[in-house]
Scaffold this active site. Sequence first.
Site, PDB file in Angstrom:
ATOM      1  N   LYS A  17      -6.842  -1.682  10.067  1.00 13.86           N
ATOM      2  CA  LYS A  17      -8.071  -2.060  10.806  1.00 13.86           C
ATOM      3  C   LYS A  17      -7.762  -2.733  12.131  1.00 13.86           C
ATOM      4  CE  LYS A  17      -7.093  -5.115   7.406  1.00 13.86           C
ATOM      5  NZ  LYS A  17      -6.864  -4.909   5.990  1.00 13.86           N
ATOM      6  N   GLY A  54     -11.244  -1.731   1.726  1.00 18.43           N
ATOM      7  CA  GLY A  54     -10.259  -1.184   0.787  1.00 18.43           C
ATOM      8  C   GLY A  54     -10.685   0.087   0.083  1.00 18.43           C
ATOM      9  N   LYS A  82     -12.914  -5.384  10.767  1.00 14.05           N
ATOM     10  CA  LYS A  82     -13.604  -4.371   9.952  1.00 14.05           C
ATOM     11  C   LYS A  82     -15.029  -4.166  10.463  1.00 14.05           C
ATOM     12  CE  LYS A  82     -10.776  -5.706   6.011  1.00 14.05           C
ATOM     13  NZ  LYS A  82     -10.693  -6.651   4.892  1.00 14.05           N
ATOM     14  N   GLY A  99      -1.589 -15.142  -4.872  1.00 12.55           N
ATOM     15  CA  GLY A  99      -1.317 -13.969  -4.026  1.00 12.55           C
ATOM     16  C   GLY A  99      -2.557 -13.371  -3.386  1.00 12.55           C
ATOM     17  N   GLY A 137      -5.650  -4.650  -2.421  1.00 13.55           N
ATOM     18  CA  GLY A 137      -4.724  -4.425  -3.536  1.00 13.55           C
ATOM     19  C   GLY A 137      -4.118  -3.033  -3.422  1.00 13.55           C
ATOM     20  N   ASP A 179     -10.120 -11.064  10.225  1.00 13.52           N
ATOM     21  CA  ASP A 179     -10.004  -9.830   9.448  1.00 13.52           C
ATOM     22  C   ASP A 179     -11.394  -9.188   9.260  1.00 13.52           C
ATOM     23  OD1 ASP A 179      -8.491  -8.058   7.471  1.00 13.52           O
ATOM     24  OD2 ASP A 179     -10.021  -8.932   6.173  1.00 13.52           O
ATOM     25  N   VAL A 224       0.833  -1.209   0.000  1.00 14.12           N
ATOM     26  CA  VAL A 224       0.000   0.000   0.000  1.00 14.12           C
ATOM     27  C   VAL A 224       0.866   1.258   0.000  1.00 14.12           C
ATOM     28  CG1 VAL A 224      -1.865   1.234   1.152  1.00 14.12           C
ATOM     29  CG2 VAL A 224      -1.828  -1.261   1.216  1.00 14.12           C
TER      30      VAL A 224
HETATM   31  N1  LIG Z   1      -2.495  -4.919   1.059  1.00 15.62           N
HETATM   32  C1  LIG Z   1      -3.769  -4.571   0.957  1.00 15.62           C
HETATM   33  O1  LIG Z   1      -4.439  -4.854  -0.034  1.00 15.62           O
HETATM   34  C2  LIG Z   1      -4.425  -3.806   2.088  1.00 15.62           C
HETATM   35  C3  LIG Z   1      -5.782  -3.422   1.958  1.00 15.62           C
HETATM   36  C4  LIG Z   1      -6.386  -2.665   2.968  1.00 15.62           C
HETATM   37  C5  LIG Z   1      -5.649  -2.332   4.087  1.00 15.62           C
HETATM   38  N2  LIG Z   1      -4.352  -2.745   4.202  1.00 15.62           N
HETATM   39  C6  LIG Z   1      -3.608  -2.373   5.408  1.00 15.62           C
HETATM   40  O2  LIG Z   1      -2.536  -1.511   5.039  1.00 15.62           O
HETATM   41  C7  LIG Z   1      -1.441  -1.712   5.921  1.00 15.62           C
HETATM   42  C8  LIG Z   1      -0.192  -2.047   5.116  1.00 15.62           C
HETATM   43  O3  LIG Z   1      -0.417  -3.242   4.409  1.00 15.62           O
HETATM   44  P1  LIG Z   1       0.590  -3.749   3.249  1.00 15.62           P
HETATM   45  O4  LIG Z   1      -0.128  -4.846   2.565  1.00 15.62           O
HETATM   46  O5  LIG Z   1       1.085  -2.596   2.456  1.00 15.62           O
HETATM   47  O6  LIG Z   1       1.765  -4.357   4.152  1.00 15.62           O
HETATM   48  P2  LIG Z   1       3.235  -4.761   3.688  1.00 15.62           P
HETATM   49  O7  LIG Z   1       3.313  -4.914   2.218  1.00 15.62           O
HETATM   50  O8  LIG Z   1       3.665  -5.885   4.565  1.00 15.62           O
HETATM   51  O9  LIG Z   1       4.117  -3.471   4.091  1.00 15.62           O
HETATM   52  C9  LIG Z   1       4.432  -3.141   5.404  1.00 15.62           C
HETATM   53  C10 LIG Z   1       5.491  -2.047   5.385  1.00 15.62           C
HETATM   54  O10 LIG Z   1       5.769  -1.664   6.736  1.00 15.62           O
HETATM   55  C11 LIG Z   1       7.179  -1.592   6.898  1.00 15.62           C
HETATM   56  N3  LIG Z   1       7.504  -1.870   8.286  1.00 15.62           N
HETATM   57  C12 LIG Z   1       7.298  -3.007   8.996  1.00 15.62           C
HETATM   58  N4  LIG Z   1       7.762  -2.856  10.248  1.00 15.62           N
HETATM   59  C13 LIG Z   1       8.286  -1.616  10.323  1.00 15.62           C
HETATM   60  C14 LIG Z   1       8.930  -0.878  11.329  1.00 15.62           C
HETATM   61  N5  LIG Z   1       9.141  -1.388  12.552  1.00 15.62           N
HETATM   62  N6  LIG Z   1       9.332   0.383  11.047  1.00 15.62           N
HETATM   63  C15 LIG Z   1       9.145   0.922   9.830  1.00 15.62           C
HETATM   64  N7  LIG Z   1       8.532   0.268   8.832  1.00 15.62           N
HETATM   65  C16 LIG Z   1       8.106  -0.989   9.075  1.00 15.62           C
HETATM   66  C17 LIG Z   1       7.757  -2.640   5.952  1.00 15.62           C
HETATM   67  O11 LIG Z   1       9.096  -2.298   5.674  1.00 15.62           O
HETATM   68  P3  LIG Z   1      10.020  -3.147   4.627  1.00 15.62           P
HETATM   69  O12 LIG Z   1       9.364  -2.969   3.287  1.00 15.62           O
HETATM   70  O13 LIG Z   1      11.344  -2.500   4.674  1.00 15.62           O
HETATM   71  O14 LIG Z   1       9.993  -4.558   5.122  1.00 15.62           O
HETATM   72  C18 LIG Z   1       6.817  -2.487   4.745  1.00 15.62           C
HETATM   73  O15 LIG Z   1       7.291  -1.467   3.906  1.00 15.62           O
HETATM   74  C19 LIG Z   1      -1.895  -2.796   6.904  1.00 15.62           C
HETATM   75  O16 LIG Z   1      -2.430  -2.202   8.063  1.00 15.62           O
HETATM   76  C20 LIG Z   1      -2.989  -3.524   6.146  1.00 15.62           C
HETATM   77  O17 LIG Z   1      -3.912  -4.152   6.994  1.00 15.62           O
HETATM   78  C21 LIG Z   1      -3.728  -3.460   3.221  1.00 15.62           C
END
Ligand SMILES: NC(=O)c1ccc[n+]([C@@H]2O[C@H](COP(=O)([O-])OP(=O)(O)OC[C@H]3O[C@@H](n4cnc5c(N)ncnc54)[C@H](OP(=O)(O)O)[C@@H]3O)[C@@H](O)[C@H]2O)c1
Length: 437
Positions: free
Chosen positions: A107, A136, A207, A189, A304, A203, A15
């Site tokens: 969430k 989302g 929400k 994925g 996504g 999850d 994201v």
């Molecule tokens: N993915 C989706 O479709 C989606 C949809 C709705 C909501 N969300 C929400 O959006 C949020 C992010 O999701 P995501 O899918 O983007 O997760 P993700 O791909 O796992 O990314 C997490 C990011 O956080 C960084 N991070 C982890 N620990 C950290 C720390 N201690 N200090 C600084 N940075 C740190 C990671 O760094 P590195 O890259 O260096 O490892 C990574 O860049 C979550 O709350 C999720 O529930 C996601």
Amino acid sequence: MAEALRVGIAGLGTVGASVARVLRDKAAELTRQCGRDIVVTAVSARDPKRDRGIDLSAAKWFDDPVELAEKADIDVFVELIGGDDGPARLSVKAALEAGRHVVTANKALLAKHGVALAEIAEKKGVLLNYEAAVAGGIPVIKTMREAMAGNAVTRVFGILNGTCNYILTRMEAEGISFDACLKDAQRLGYAEADPTFDIEGHDTAHKLSILTSLAFGTKIAANDIYMEGISNITQADIRAAGDLGYRIKLLGVAQRTDSGIEQRVHPTMVPTASVIAQVHGVTNAVAIETDILGELLLSGPGAGGNATASAVIGDIADIAKSRPGFQHAPVFGWPAKELKPYKKARMRSHAGGYFIRLTVHDRTGVFAAIAKRMADNDISLESIVQQAAGPETQAQKTVILVTHETTEAAVRKAVEGIIKDGHLTDKAQVIRIERAE
Ligand SMILES: NC(=O)c1ccc[n+]([C@@H]2O[C@H](COP(=O)([O-])OP(=O)(O)OC[C@H]3O[C@@H](n4cnc5c(N)ncnc54)[C@H](OP(=O)(O)O)[C@@H]3O)[C@@H](O)[C@H]2O)c1
């Protein structure tokens, strides 16, 4: 033109990197819409060397998101790390306490600490925006928080987890097992390596807890949710549902009842002709029923990078357009201090129709004994059908019952009685039927 809005992004994964990319690609349009530039001035993630497909060298790097939240030259802190505690909570809290607006998609964090964080935001007069945290890209938070004033919500329900909906859709369309669908979802994925959180309903529950608070003006009560996942759903259930004019969906439902508010997450049979039954694959949908509006259904991409970034950027743009001194909408629709304690309705009091599938010994008297257990518990049946359980199981039969409206307590008691009678050869399957237009 007003001064640029300075944005700090903590978390540059799926994201976070999408948000940074869209802010860059749509900079000119956003400036025209908001009347000021939006500039990413600070970022944080774990690995400073990772290629994120976007040049972020102009932004100041912070190893520690809390330090970014407290010290960076920013107006808005965007938390996209994830997790219900740890760096996500600490950095959001620090940003709010430092008087910075916050945008998050988290969430899990809001389900656990949302009210406490909202109190800080409201005390400091800053925004805590979280459109991406539920469904989302679907703008359900704004719809409930800002567009429905004066409406009394009676029920809100939805398909809030794309992984589960993808699995159920494929099970029905292709006649394949839950396990095979899950493996495919992981390969493509759509499901995590550890899918428990999605498929067992956690999850969806996070929400739902946020939607409940918005709908009923109550404190978030994520630990008071009745929860069942989809891992027990079989092809036999999917086929029987289809024969009876239903489709199985994992729904999160929050409903006002005479004894309190129900919050439940479980596989649900919805009429095949209903609008929510047409929501397929990874798509999400939320239905909101109110006294003034009637029923509203929003559907669209629930996850996504781009879809989620769309909601995050909408939140950032709202902050860019807000003017100092202007009263912000309260975080959960009502001022946090006025959110009422959540009054839980007991699951045993839940009223509705039920689908019950029983695998029984093929012997005389079983059918009658089942019907008697139902009658003894005042359960009136819409239908009761007996089928062969399959060529390989000649000594067994399947009995499928659909009840008229009854209570959870009555159904549980009747099924306990049938188990005691010793007629079952397999676990009884009980699926609640949900009214849907
Ligand atoms: N993915 C989706 O479709 C989606 C949809 C709705 C909501 N969300 C929400 O959006 C949020 C992010 O999701 P995501 O899918 O983007 O997760 P993700 O791909 O796992 O990314 C997490 C990011 O956080 C960084 N991070 C982890 N620990 C950290 C720390 N201690 N200090 C600084 N940075 C740190 C990671 O760094 P590195 O890259 O260096 O490892 C990574 O860049 C979550 O709350 C999720 O529930 C996601």
